[in-house]
Design a protein around this motif. Structure first.
Motif, PDB file in Angstrom:
ATOM      1  N   ARG A 118     -18.287 -16.175  24.779  1.00 41.98           N
ATOM      2  CA  ARG A 118     -17.060 -16.921  25.021  1.00 41.98           C
ATOM      3  C   ARG A 118     -15.859 -16.101  24.563  1.00 41.98           C
ATOM      4  NH1 ARG A 118     -15.437 -22.594  21.984  1.00 41.98           N
ATOM      5  NH2 ARG A 118     -13.542 -23.059  23.200  1.00 41.98           N
ATOM      6  N   PHE A 119     -14.776 -16.150  25.317  1.00 43.99           N
ATOM      7  CA  PHE A 119     -13.535 -15.506  24.907  1.00 43.99           C
ATOM      8  C   PHE A 119     -12.821 -16.444  23.937  1.00 43.99           C
ATOM      9  CE2 PHE A 119      -8.904 -14.783  25.758  1.00 43.99           C
ATOM     10  CZ  PHE A 119      -8.832 -13.564  25.104  1.00 43.99           C
ATOM     11  N   PHE A 120     -12.553 -15.954  22.733  1.00 47.63           N
ATOM     12  CA  PHE A 120     -11.978 -16.804  21.698  1.00 47.63           C
ATOM     13  C   PHE A 120     -10.476 -16.606  21.497  1.00 47.63           C
ATOM     14  CE2 PHE A 120     -16.461 -17.112  20.461  1.00 47.63           C
ATOM     15  CZ  PHE A 120     -16.559 -18.480  20.207  1.00 47.63           C
ATOM     16  N   GLY A 121      -9.830 -15.868  22.378  1.00 45.39           N
ATOM     17  CA  GLY A 121      -8.378 -15.759  22.313  1.00 45.39           C
ATOM     18  C   GLY A 121      -7.886 -15.118  21.026  1.00 45.39           C
ATOM     19  N   GLN A 122      -6.872 -15.743  20.420  1.00 42.71           N
ATOM     20  CA  GLN A 122      -6.220 -15.157  19.254  1.00 42.71           C
ATOM     21  C   GLN A 122      -7.108 -15.088  18.022  1.00 42.71           C
ATOM     22  OE1 GLN A 122      -2.093 -16.560  18.497  1.00 42.71           O
ATOM     23  NE2 GLN A 122      -2.272 -17.671  20.439  1.00 42.71           N
ATOM     24  N   VAL A 123      -8.169 -15.860  17.969  1.00 39.39           N
ATOM     25  CA  VAL A 123      -8.989 -15.867  16.760  1.00 39.39           C
ATOM     26  C   VAL A 123      -9.985 -14.717  16.719  1.00 39.39           C
ATOM     27  CG1 VAL A 123      -8.756 -18.366  16.597  1.00 39.39           C
ATOM     28  CG2 VAL A 123     -10.823 -17.386  17.602  1.00 39.39           C
ATOM     29  N   GLU A 124     -10.129 -13.984  17.818  1.00 42.97           N
ATOM     30  CA  GLU A 124     -11.045 -12.846  17.796  1.00 42.97           C
ATOM     31  C   GLU A 124     -10.567 -11.824  16.766  1.00 42.97           C
ATOM     32  OE1 GLU A 124     -12.153 -11.172  21.556  1.00 42.97           O
ATOM     33  OE2 GLU A 124     -12.776 -13.110  22.369  1.00 42.97           O
ATOM     34  N   GLY A 125     -11.500 -11.324  15.998  1.00 39.92           N
ATOM     35  CA  GLY A 125     -11.184 -10.337  14.972  1.00 39.92           C
ATOM     36  C   GLY A 125     -10.803 -10.920  13.638  1.00 39.92           C
ATOM     37  N   THR A 126     -10.890 -12.246  13.484  1.00 39.48           N
ATOM     38  CA  THR A 126     -10.491 -12.887  12.233  1.00 39.48           C
ATOM     39  C   THR A 126     -11.686 -13.489  11.507  1.00 39.48           C
ATOM     40  OG1 THR A 126     -10.090 -15.068  13.221  1.00 39.48           O
ATOM     41  CG2 THR A 126      -8.256 -13.499  13.246  1.00 39.48           C
ATOM     42  N   THR A 127     -11.554 -13.591  10.179  1.00 39.53           N
ATOM     43  CA  THR A 127     -12.523 -14.322   9.366  1.00 39.53           C
ATOM     44  C   THR A 127     -12.028 -15.757   9.204  1.00 39.53           C
ATOM     45  OG1 THR A 127     -11.412 -13.782   7.299  1.00 39.53           O
ATOM     46  CG2 THR A 127     -13.095 -12.227   8.094  1.00 39.53           C
ATOM     47  N   LEU A 128     -12.888 -16.631   8.684  1.00 37.38           N
ATOM     48  CA  LEU A 128     -12.488 -18.023   8.469  1.00 37.38           C
ATOM     49  C   LEU A 128     -11.299 -18.097   7.526  1.00 37.38           C
ATOM     50  CD1 LEU A 128     -12.889 -21.056   8.764  1.00 37.38           C
ATOM     51  CD2 LEU A 128     -14.603 -20.942   6.926  1.00 37.38           C
ATOM     52  N   GLU A 129     -11.320 -17.325   6.474  1.00 35.96           N
ATOM     53  CA  GLU A 129     -10.211 -17.354   5.518  1.00 35.96           C
ATOM     54  C   GLU A 129      -8.898 -16.957   6.184  1.00 35.96           C
ATOM     55  OE1 GLU A 129     -13.097 -15.855   5.075  1.00 35.96           O
ATOM     56  OE2 GLU A 129     -14.026 -17.148   3.547  1.00 35.96           O
ATOM     57  N   GLU A 130      -8.954 -15.957   7.047  1.00 35.70           N
ATOM     58  CA  GLU A 130      -7.749 -15.511   7.749  1.00 35.70           C
ATOM     59  C   GLU A 130      -7.252 -16.570   8.720  1.00 35.70           C
ATOM     60  OE1 GLU A 130      -8.726 -10.698   7.683  1.00 35.70           O
ATOM     61  OE2 GLU A 130      -9.331 -11.937   9.390  1.00 35.70           O
ATOM     62  N   ARG A 131      -8.164 -17.267   9.380  1.00 35.58           N
ATOM     63  CA  ARG A 131      -7.761 -18.306  10.328  1.00 35.58           C
ATOM     64  C   ARG A 131      -7.093 -19.477   9.607  1.00 35.58           C
ATOM     65  NH1 ARG A 131     -12.661 -16.563  12.320  1.00 35.58           N
ATOM     66  NH2 ARG A 131     -13.912 -18.308  11.562  1.00 35.58           N
ATOM     67  N   VAL A 132      -7.686 -19.873   8.499  1.00 29.62           N
ATOM     68  CA  VAL A 132      -7.108 -20.982   7.738  1.00 29.62           C
ATOM     69  C   VAL A 132      -5.731 -20.599   7.197  1.00 29.62           C
ATOM     70  CG1 VAL A 132      -7.357 -22.399   5.662  1.00 29.62           C
ATOM     71  CG2 VAL A 132      -9.330 -22.009   7.164  1.00 29.62           C
ATOM     72  N   ALA A 133      -5.609 -19.366   6.719  1.00 26.91           N
ATOM     73  CA  ALA A 133      -4.330 -18.915   6.177  1.00 26.91           C
ATOM     74  C   ALA A 133      -3.245 -18.866   7.260  1.00 26.91           C
ATOM     75  CB  ALA A 133      -4.497 -17.539   5.540  1.00 26.91           C
ATOM     76  N   LYS A 134      -3.640 -18.525   8.488  1.00 28.21           N
ATOM     77  CA  LYS A 134      -2.658 -18.349   9.565  1.00 28.21           C
ATOM     78  C   LYS A 134      -2.347 -19.637  10.304  1.00 28.21           C
ATOM     79  CE  LYS A 134      -1.550 -15.166  13.336  1.00 28.21           C
ATOM     80  NZ  LYS A 134      -1.994 -13.949  14.052  1.00 28.21           N
ATOM     81  N   TRP A 135      -3.388 -20.473  10.537  1.00 34.37           N
ATOM     82  CA  TRP A 135      -3.190 -21.654  11.390  1.00 34.37           C
ATOM     83  C   TRP A 135      -3.526 -22.979  10.694  1.00 34.37           C
ATOM     84  CZ3 TRP A 135      -6.139 -17.587  14.024  1.00 34.37           C
ATOM     85  CH2 TRP A 135      -5.350 -16.797  14.866  1.00 34.37           C
ATOM     86  N   GLY A 136      -4.033 -22.922   9.479  1.00 33.28           N
ATOM     87  CA  GLY A 136      -4.368 -24.142   8.762  1.00 33.28           C
ATOM     88  C   GLY A 136      -5.801 -24.590   8.986  1.00 33.28           C
ATOM     89  N   ASP A 179      -6.983 -27.117  10.456  1.00 29.07           N
ATOM     90  CA  ASP A 179      -7.261 -27.692  11.776  1.00 29.07           C
ATOM     91  C   ASP A 179      -7.108 -26.668  12.895  1.00 29.07           C
ATOM     92  OD1 ASP A 179      -7.758 -30.189  10.665  1.00 29.07           O
ATOM     93  OD2 ASP A 179      -5.645 -30.785  10.769  1.00 29.07           O
ATOM     94  N   TRP A 180      -7.334 -25.408  12.597  1.00 33.18           N
ATOM     95  CA  TRP A 180      -7.118 -24.353  13.593  1.00 33.18           C
ATOM     96  C   TRP A 180      -7.957 -24.561  14.860  1.00 33.18           C
ATOM     97  CZ3 TRP A 180     -11.274 -21.397  15.089  1.00 33.18           C
ATOM     98  CH2 TRP A 180     -12.401 -21.395  14.247  1.00 33.18           C
ATOM     99  N   LYS A 181      -9.132 -25.195  14.739  1.00 34.03           N
ATOM    100  CA  LYS A 181      -9.980 -25.406  15.918  1.00 34.03           C
ATOM    101  C   LYS A 181      -9.332 -26.340  16.936  1.00 34.03           C
ATOM    102  CE  LYS A 181     -14.560 -24.570  13.927  1.00 34.03           C
ATOM    103  NZ  LYS A 181     -15.907 -25.145  13.678  1.00 34.03           N
ATOM    104  N   SER A 182      -8.418 -27.178  16.487  1.00 38.02           N
ATOM    105  CA  SER A 182      -7.782 -28.136  17.394  1.00 38.02           C
ATOM    106  C   SER A 182      -6.592 -27.529  18.131  1.00 38.02           C
ATOM    107  CB  SER A 182      -7.313 -29.372  16.613  1.00 38.02           C
ATOM    108  OG  SER A 182      -6.284 -29.023  15.697  1.00 38.02           O
ATOM    109  N   LEU A 183      -6.208 -26.308  17.786  1.00 41.93           N
ATOM    110  CA  LEU A 183      -5.036 -25.661  18.388  1.00 41.93           C
ATOM    111  C   LEU A 183      -5.424 -24.911  19.661  1.00 41.93           C
ATOM    112  CD1 LEU A 183      -3.390 -24.173  15.161  1.00 41.93           C
ATOM    113  CD2 LEU A 183      -2.923 -26.381  16.263  1.00 41.93           C
ATOM    114  N   ASP A 184      -4.463 -24.770  20.545  1.00 42.14           N
ATOM    115  CA  ASP A 184      -4.658 -23.963  21.751  1.00 42.14           C
ATOM    116  C   ASP A 184      -4.307 -22.521  21.414  1.00 42.14           C
ATOM    117  OD1 ASP A 184      -4.851 -22.776  24.183  1.00 42.14           O
ATOM    118  OD2 ASP A 184      -3.290 -23.977  25.176  1.00 42.14           O
ATOM    119  N   LEU A 185      -5.333 -21.731  21.150  1.00 45.80           N
ATOM    120  CA  LEU A 185      -5.132 -20.334  20.766  1.00 45.80           C
ATOM    121  C   LEU A 185      -5.647 -19.378  21.829  1.00 45.80           C
ATOM    122  CD1 LEU A 185      -6.084 -20.683  16.993  1.00 45.80           C
ATOM    123  CD2 LEU A 185      -3.795 -20.553  17.980  1.00 45.80           C
TER     124      LEU A 185
END
Length: 242
Positions: A128-146, A148-154
């Motif tokens: 699956r193409f994961f858009g902006q989250v590709e190349g990130t760890t969970l900690e980085e995603r939470v720090a950048k998008w909070g 609820d990052w899974k609910s965002l259109d990334l």
């Protein structure tokens, strides 16, 4: 689980119908014969294998369609599955992989060990193409998008689109290789969602590196005969990463 001690009868490698249809009645007769052939033919097996480990797997960084190669652990894992398949009774006629390097190299180790043909790569087996989250760890995603990052259109590919291309490929393989069993080397999220699309009541499990599943197809539809097996990894202290 599929009984590898049972061999299916040999059939021609393909079905060829050559005719000049002069009227509707002749067409109906030919179509009926073809449908009868489909009903009588042997069941087809499709294997689903997740690629070996990469460095990004090891540090839990989302890959998606970013083309990350296998690490040494992943290469060793691929060899373990290849050795298992070689020791099992031979049921696979072809290997097919996604076009991403980690799947292709895993497939190469398998086809070289089994000495069976490697088909041209198919992009529909991509992760699956994961858009902006590709190349990130969970900690980085939470720090950048909070949280609820899974609910965002990334910019990620929709689950529906990924499942659709997977089902399309399976049905195409069933039609184009009516007497052949094909082992597909692909990706974790792709396998998980494809199986949930085919079997909605299936318990959702994490698909680890070198996970091995088998689908069986006949005129009645798909059946899951082996699910998320990784016993081949028990032969070595190598582990499957997240």
């Amino acid at each position: 689980m599929y009984d590898t001690g049972t061999r299916v009868p040999d059939y021609p490698s393909s079905l060829h119908i050559r005719c000049r249809v002069s009227n509707v009645r002749a067409f109906i007769v030919i179509k009926a014969r073809f449908l009868n052939y489909l009903k009588e033919r042997v069941n087809v097996l499709i294997g689903l294998v997740r690629h070996g480990e990469t460095h990004w797997n090891a540090i839990q960084r989302i890959q998606g369609q970013t083309d990350i190669p296998l690490n040494d652990n992943g290469i060793a894992q691929a060899k373990l599955l290849a050795n298992r398949l070689q020791s099992d009774e031979a049921i696979w006629d072809y290997v097919l992989t996604s076009d991403l390097e980690r799947a292709k190299v895993t497939g190469v180790h398998i086809y070289e060990t089994l000495q069976i043909p490697l088909l041209t790569v198919d992009e529909r087996l991509r992760e699956r193409f994961f858009g902006q989250v590709e190349g990130t760890t969970l900690e980085e995603r939470v720090a950048k998008w909070g949280e609820d990052w899974k609910s965002l259109d990334l910019g990620a590919e929709s689950v529906e689109d990924m499942r659709s291309r997977g089902v399309e490929l399976l049905e195409e393989l069933y039609v184009n290789y009516p007497t052949s069993n094909i082992l597909c080397v692909t990706h974790g999220s792709f396998i998980a969602h494809l199986l949930l699309e085919l079997f909605p009541d299936l318990e959702d499990e994490r698909i680890g590196n070198l996970s091995y599943s088998i689908l069986e197809r006949n005129e009645a539809g798909w059946k899951l005969v082996l699910y998320n097996c990784n016993k081949h990894l028990d032969q070595n202290p190598i582990t499957s990463s997240k």
